[in-house]
Scaffold this motif. Sequence first.
Motif, mmCIF file in Angstrom:
data_model
loop_
_atom_site.group_PDB
_atom_site.id
_atom_site.type_symbol
_atom_site.label_atom_id
_atom_site.label_comp_id
_atom_site.label_asym_id
_atom_site.label_seq_id
_atom_site.Cartn_x
_atom_site.Cartn_y
_atom_site.Cartn_z
ATOM 1 N N THR A 9 0.758 -1.225 0.168
ATOM 2 C CA THR A 9 0.044 0.194 0.134
ATOM 3 C C THR A 9 0.962 1.355 0.127
ATOM 4 O O THR A 9 1.680 1.238 0.699
ATOM 5 N N ALA A 10 0.691 2.016 -0.917
ATOM 6 C CA ALA A 10 1.322 3.384 -0.951
ATOM 7 C C ALA A 10 0.387 4.714 -1.422
ATOM 8 O O ALA A 10 -0.345 4.362 -2.378
ATOM 9 N N ASP A 15 5.782 9.102 1.817
ATOM 10 C CA ASP A 15 7.122 8.575 1.361
ATOM 11 C C ASP A 15 7.634 7.265 1.909
ATOM 12 O O ASP A 15 8.841 6.974 1.732
ATOM 13 N N SER A 16 6.604 6.507 2.210
ATOM 14 C CA SER A 16 6.902 5.108 2.419
ATOM 15 C C SER A 16 5.746 4.271 2.261
ATOM 16 O O SER A 16 4.589 4.674 2.164
ATOM 17 N N SER A 17 5.822 3.020 1.993
ATOM 18 C CA SER A 17 4.717 2.086 2.163
ATOM 19 C C SER A 17 4.901 0.717 2.933
ATOM 20 O O SER A 17 5.660 0.769 3.931
ATOM 21 N N SER A 18 4.004 -0.270 2.837
ATOM 22 C CA SER A 18 3.739 -1.273 3.794
ATOM 23 C C SER A 18 3.212 -2.455 2.761
ATOM 24 O O SER A 18 2.617 -2.144 1.936
ATOM 25 N N VAL A 19 3.792 -3.512 3.617
ATOM 26 C CA VAL A 19 3.071 -4.842 3.042
ATOM 27 C C VAL A 19 2.152 -5.416 4.231
ATOM 28 O O VAL A 19 2.992 -5.456 5.451
ATOM 29 N N ARG A 20 1.249 -5.967 3.887
ATOM 30 C CA ARG A 20 0.547 -6.784 5.026
ATOM 31 C C ARG A 20 0.097 -8.006 4.428
ATOM 32 O O ARG A 20 -0.100 -8.238 3.129
ATOM 33 N N HIS A 41 16.690 -3.421 -5.058
ATOM 34 C CA HIS A 41 17.922 -2.609 -5.226
ATOM 35 C C HIS A 41 17.442 -1.643 -6.492
ATOM 36 O O HIS A 41 17.398 -2.074 -7.471
ATOM 37 N N PRO A 42 17.040 -0.285 -6.063
ATOM 38 C CA PRO A 42 16.638 0.387 -7.128
ATOM 39 C C PRO A 42 17.907 0.723 -8.049
ATOM 40 O O PRO A 42 19.119 0.852 -7.668
ATOM 41 N N PRO A 43 17.764 0.990 -9.468
ATOM 42 C CA PRO A 43 18.945 1.255 -10.333
ATOM 43 C C PRO A 43 19.494 2.663 -9.963
ATOM 44 O O PRO A 43 18.884 3.505 -9.582
ATOM 45 N N GLY A 44 20.809 2.567 -9.921
ATOM 46 C CA GLY A 44 21.680 3.599 -9.426
ATOM 47 C C GLY A 44 21.853 3.922 -8.024
ATOM 48 O O GLY A 44 22.667 4.913 -7.698
ATOM 49 N N ALA A 45 21.255 2.997 -7.247
ATOM 50 C CA ALA A 45 21.253 3.250 -5.655
ATOM 51 C C ALA A 45 22.418 2.124 -5.247
ATOM 52 O O ALA A 45 22.726 1.190 -5.802
ATOM 53 N N THR A 46 22.969 2.611 -3.827
ATOM 54 C CA THR A 46 24.070 1.848 -3.489
ATOM 55 C C THR A 46 23.302 0.598 -2.591
ATOM 56 O O THR A 46 22.235 0.823 -2.261
ATOM 57 N N ALA A 47 23.973 -0.504 -2.647
ATOM 58 C CA ALA A 47 23.181 -1.565 -1.765
ATOM 59 C C ALA A 47 23.077 -1.348 -0.176
ATOM 60 O O ALA A 47 22.073 -1.750 0.153
ATOM 61 N N SER A 48 23.947 -0.629 0.207
ATOM 62 C CA SER A 48 23.772 0.086 1.579
ATOM 63 C C SER A 48 22.277 0.790 1.910
ATOM 64 O O SER A 48 21.837 0.597 2.854
ATOM 65 N N PRO A 70 8.360 3.815 -0.996
ATOM 66 C CA PRO A 70 7.260 3.994 -1.751
ATOM 67 C C PRO A 70 7.448 3.227 -3.234
ATOM 68 O O PRO A 70 8.523 3.583 -3.641
ATOM 69 N N ARG A 71 6.300 2.684 -3.593
ATOM 70 C CA ARG A 71 6.361 2.093 -4.966
ATOM 71 C C ARG A 71 7.669 1.439 -5.651
ATOM 72 O O ARG A 71 8.611 1.820 -5.865
#
Length: 87
Positions: A9-10, A15-20, A41-48, A70-71
Amino acid sequence: VLAVPALPTALAAQDSSSVRGAVRGPAGPAAGVEVTVTPAHPPGATASLVVARRQFTGDDGRFRVTGLPPRGQATVAVRRIGYRPQS
């Protein structure tokens, strides 16, 4: 153990979402099952920047994991002693 998570849900203003969802076993709702949600892992983001969130199911087998990006896609994994982990 079988997990039946609902769709994340978002809302656009959040600026955040959840899973239930709920975890059921052969005898019905499964309490005390560890549920881990790991965002993709979003493209371009670091794994950390990818942080897994963990929650345990209640007596009714239900769970809600919050604070997810989110999303986006995520992997939901369930684990309980005596059962093979599922994702």
